[in-house]
Design a protein around this motif. Sequence first.
Motif, PDB file in Angstrom:
ATOM      1  N   LEU A  91      92.198  56.859  37.159  1.00  0.00           N
ATOM      2  CA  LEU A  91      91.349  57.800  36.200  1.00  0.00           C
ATOM      3  C   LEU A  91      91.848  57.894  34.910  1.00  0.00           C
ATOM      4  N   MET A  92      93.223  57.865  34.716  1.00  0.00           N
ATOM      5  CA  MET A  92      93.791  58.035  33.468  1.00  0.00           C
ATOM      6  C   MET A  92      93.596  56.556  32.701  1.00  0.00           C
ATOM      7  N   ASP A  93      93.873  55.532  33.383  1.00  0.00           N
ATOM      8  CA  ASP A  93      93.476  54.313  32.968  1.00  0.00           C
ATOM      9  C   ASP A  93      92.226  53.962  32.811  1.00  0.00           C
ATOM     10  N   GLN A  94      91.175  54.279  33.491  1.00  0.00           N
ATOM     11  CA  GLN A  94      89.795  54.107  33.273  1.00  0.00           C
ATOM     12  C   GLN A  94      89.210  54.896  31.822  1.00  0.00           C
ATOM     13  N   SER A  95      89.862  56.055  31.751  1.00  0.00           N
ATOM     14  CA  SER A  95      89.270  57.034  30.574  1.00  0.00           C
ATOM     15  C   SER A  95      89.258  56.310  29.364  1.00  0.00           C
ATOM     16  N   VAL A  96      90.942  55.792  29.335  1.00  0.00           N
ATOM     17  CA  VAL A  96      91.173  54.691  28.005  1.00  0.00           C
ATOM     18  C   VAL A  96      90.228  53.655  27.948  1.00  0.00           C
ATOM     19  N   GLN A  97      90.002  52.845  29.068  1.00  0.00           N
ATOM     20  CA  GLN A  97      89.337  51.778  29.066  1.00  0.00           C
ATOM     21  C   GLN A  97      87.880  51.649  28.563  1.00  0.00           C
ATOM     22  N   GLU A  98      87.347  52.979  29.183  1.00  0.00           N
ATOM     23  CA  GLU A  98      85.919  53.320  28.658  1.00  0.00           C
ATOM     24  C   GLU A  98      85.853  54.093  27.360  1.00  0.00           C
ATOM     25  N   GLY A  99      86.890  54.045  26.511  1.00  0.00           N
ATOM     26  CA  GLY A  99      86.604  54.620  25.188  1.00  0.00           C
ATOM     27  C   GLY A  99      86.678  55.971  24.654  1.00  0.00           C
ATOM     28  N   GLU A 123      90.619  63.065  52.124  1.00  0.00           N
ATOM     29  CA  GLU A 123      89.934  61.962  52.649  1.00  0.00           C
ATOM     30  C   GLU A 123      90.475  61.813  54.018  1.00  0.00           C
ATOM     31  N   ASN A 124      89.384  61.564  54.997  1.00  0.00           N
ATOM     32  CA  ASN A 124      89.652  61.222  56.416  1.00  0.00           C
ATOM     33  C   ASN A 124      90.251  62.693  56.913  1.00  0.00           C
ATOM     34  N   GLY A 125      90.213  63.551  56.439  1.00  0.00           N
ATOM     35  CA  GLY A 125      90.784  64.795  56.948  1.00  0.00           C
ATOM     36  C   GLY A 125      92.335  64.872  56.762  1.00  0.00           C
ATOM     37  N   GLU A 126      92.965  63.936  55.919  1.00  0.00           N
ATOM     38  CA  GLU A 126      94.381  63.852  55.594  1.00  0.00           C
ATOM     39  C   GLU A 126      94.685  64.161  54.048  1.00  0.00           C
ATOM     40  N   PHE A 127      95.710  64.927  53.777  1.00  0.00           N
ATOM     41  CA  PHE A 127      96.206  65.119  52.527  1.00  0.00           C
ATOM     42  C   PHE A 127      97.432  64.061  52.318  1.00  0.00           C
ATOM     43  N   ASN A 128      97.218  63.225  51.415  1.00  0.00           N
ATOM     44  CA  ASN A 128      97.832  62.006  51.109  1.00  0.00           C
ATOM     45  C   ASN A 128      98.529  62.255  49.724  1.00  0.00           C
ATOM     46  N   PRO A 129      99.373  62.620  49.294  1.00  0.00           N
ATOM     47  CA  PRO A 129     100.090  62.758  47.929  1.00  0.00           C
ATOM     48  C   PRO A 129     100.107  61.547  47.149  1.00  0.00           C
ATOM     49  N   GLN A 130     100.629  60.340  47.658  1.00  0.00           N
ATOM     50  CA  GLN A 130     100.503  59.013  47.197  1.00  0.00           C
ATOM     51  C   GLN A 130      99.259  58.468  47.141  1.00  0.00           C
ATOM     52  N   ARG A 131      98.472  58.713  47.921  1.00  0.00           N
ATOM     53  CA  ARG A 131      97.066  58.235  47.406  1.00  0.00           C
ATOM     54  C   ARG A 131      96.209  58.804  46.353  1.00  0.00           C
ATOM     55  N   LEU A 132      96.569  60.254  46.266  1.00  0.00           N
ATOM     56  CA  LEU A 132      96.026  61.190  45.261  1.00  0.00           C
ATOM     57  C   LEU A 132      96.739  60.589  43.902  1.00  0.00           C
ATOM     58  N   LEU A 133      97.936  60.492  43.860  1.00  0.00           N
ATOM     59  CA  LEU A 133      98.711  59.975  42.696  1.00  0.00           C
ATOM     60  C   LEU A 133      98.001  58.591  42.265  1.00  0.00           C
ATOM     61  N   SER A 134      98.019  57.793  43.131  1.00  0.00           N
ATOM     62  CA  SER A 134      97.544  56.600  42.661  1.00  0.00           C
ATOM     63  C   SER A 134      95.924  56.576  41.950  1.00  0.00           C
TER      64      SER A 134
END
Length: 276
Positions: free
Chosen positions: A193-201, A177-188
């Motif tokens: 995504l993990m939380d969202q999958s649970v919330q959506e059933g 994103e924006n031409g930069e590989f940012n591990p912390q942003r990706l982990l966030s």
Amino acid sequence: MIKPSKFREVATHVAEQHDDKFAEAITGWATNLFFPLPDIPNRYHRLPWRRIFRSRGAIRGVLFVLGTLTRWPFELLVEVLRPGRDLADRIGCKSTASEFKYGDHVCYLYRSDYALQRALVRYVHEGLEKGDQCVCVESDRVQAKLRLDLQSHGVDVEKELARGSLVFLSGRETYFENGEFNPQRLLSRLSELMDQSVQEGFSGLRVAGEIPVTSGDQVFAKQLIDYERQSDAYFAERNAIGFCHFRVDSLPLKAMDSVIDAHGLHIVEPVGVGTA
């Protein structure tokens, strides 16, 4: 407040899970080394020495490996002689993506586009059948082929996209994103995504993706390994599976070892399996 005994129970359970994975990797490596089967992906390219040593220490790690290899011939004989299963199942060389479970963080090293697409369609198709949310972070070319392959397997792709059980994200835009590989942003983003999958059933989350490797960039190489190692811990604690894939010829041998070591499980496409 959780009682101290409860913490010990959890710690013991985690240690037993690690030992099971290590024992599976050791016996799988030995089986594939001495009894390779044609057209079966090599699930254990190398012994996970560093992971075993970090978990058990050097001396106890060596004793664990030797003890597992000592029992292996007898366990192999029992499996081979057990009726009602085909040979690939008996010696522990099941085909790829059929028995992954929540917590697995997989590194798939492929040699051909054909092998990659075959593994991806099976992984995603199985996830949809089990009620998982499947997020595919892939190139436009891989996404287009995956759509066609899923349709040929009877999946209503548009319907799955509409209800959110199938999600396609651009690989390069997501990872850089924006031409930069940012591990912390990706982990966030992964945690979201993990939380969202649970919330959506959904039953759980399945992520598939390939980070484009920048050859010769040492800073990026270190960031990539750090990201994969931290991701490994994220997947281990959640109802989620990660299926990272890399083309074999895109990684120098030293980098390949580091990438493998950063994942809980790895699979290597055998030579001569693919057709493209």
